[in-house]
Scaffold this motif. Structure first.
Motif, PDB file in Angstrom:
ATOM      1  N   MET A  55      39.357  64.834  78.563  1.00 52.84           N
ATOM      2  CA  MET A  55      39.663  63.529  79.132  1.00 52.84           C
ATOM      3  C   MET A  55      38.801  63.241  80.357  1.00 52.84           C
ATOM      4  O   MET A  55      38.462  62.109  80.623  1.00 52.84           O
ATOM      5  CB  MET A  55      41.158  63.479  79.483  1.00 52.84           C
ATOM      6  N   ALA A  56      38.440  64.281  81.092  1.00 50.74           N
ATOM      7  CA  ALA A  56      37.603  64.099  82.276  1.00 50.74           C
ATOM      8  C   ALA A  56      36.234  63.548  81.893  1.00 50.74           C
ATOM      9  O   ALA A  56      35.648  62.766  82.642  1.00 50.74           O
ATOM     10  CB  ALA A  56      37.446  65.416  83.023  1.00 50.74           C
ATOM     11  N   GLU A  57      35.729  63.936  80.713  1.00 47.66           N
ATOM     12  CA  GLU A  57      34.424  63.456  80.266  1.00 47.66           C
ATOM     13  C   GLU A  57      34.453  61.951  80.017  1.00 47.66           C
ATOM     14  O   GLU A  57      33.498  61.244  80.335  1.00 47.66           O
ATOM     15  CB  GLU A  57      33.982  64.181  78.992  1.00 47.66           C
ATOM     16  N   VAL A  58      35.563  61.459  79.475  1.00 45.05           N
ATOM     17  CA  VAL A  58      35.695  60.029  79.199  1.00 45.05           C
ATOM     18  C   VAL A  58      35.695  59.241  80.507  1.00 45.05           C
ATOM     19  O   VAL A  58      35.000  58.222  80.630  1.00 45.05           O
ATOM     20  CB  VAL A  58      36.982  59.731  78.393  1.00 45.05           C
ATOM     21  N   PHE A  59      36.421  59.722  81.501  1.00 45.87           N
ATOM     22  CA  PHE A  59      36.458  59.036  82.794  1.00 45.87           C
ATOM     23  C   PHE A  59      35.082  59.047  83.441  1.00 45.87           C
ATOM     24  O   PHE A  59      34.648  58.062  84.026  1.00 45.87           O
ATOM     25  CB  PHE A  59      37.506  59.673  83.714  1.00 45.87           C
ATOM     26  N   PHE A  60      34.357  60.164  83.314  1.00 47.61           N
ATOM     27  CA  PHE A  60      33.012  60.276  83.862  1.00 47.61           C
ATOM     28  C   PHE A  60      32.080  59.262  83.197  1.00 47.61           C
ATOM     29  O   PHE A  60      31.294  58.583  83.867  1.00 47.61           O
ATOM     30  CB  PHE A  60      32.496  61.711  83.668  1.00 47.61           C
ATOM     31  N   LEU A  61      32.184  59.122  81.875  1.00 48.55           N
ATOM     32  CA  LEU A  61      31.374  58.135  81.159  1.00 48.55           C
ATOM     33  C   LEU A  61      31.745  56.713  81.559  1.00 48.55           C
ATOM     34  O   LEU A  61      30.874  55.842  81.658  1.00 48.55           O
ATOM     35  CB  LEU A  61      31.522  58.322  79.652  1.00 48.55           C
TER      36      LEU A  61
END
Length: 67
Positions: A1-7
């Motif tokens: 989920m952290a990757e989605v927020f980063f994107l």
């Protein structure tokens, strides 16, 4: 989920704020958290604001000529 927020952050900075890749890197490398809503509400690019004011000025001039 952290990757989605980063994107989402990257997309926001590049597309919505008009930043360069290097500018986005500087913000993302900063240790302060970035709240997208807060940044969106508080940052208006000066050139966009200037263009809007120029457009308003031209409209006012046109309206004055109609008198």
């Amino acid at each position: 989920m952290a990757e989605v927020f980063f994107l989402q952050k990257i997309h926001f900075l590049l597309k919505e704020q008009g930043m360069t890749i290097n500018g986005a890197k500087k913000i993302l490398n900063n240790n302060n958290p970035l709240k997208l809503d807060e940044t969106s509400n508080n940052s208006i690019k000066a050139d966009i604001l200037k263009n809007k004011l120029n457009n308003i000025s031209e409209i006012i001039k046109s309206l004055k000529k109609l008198r």
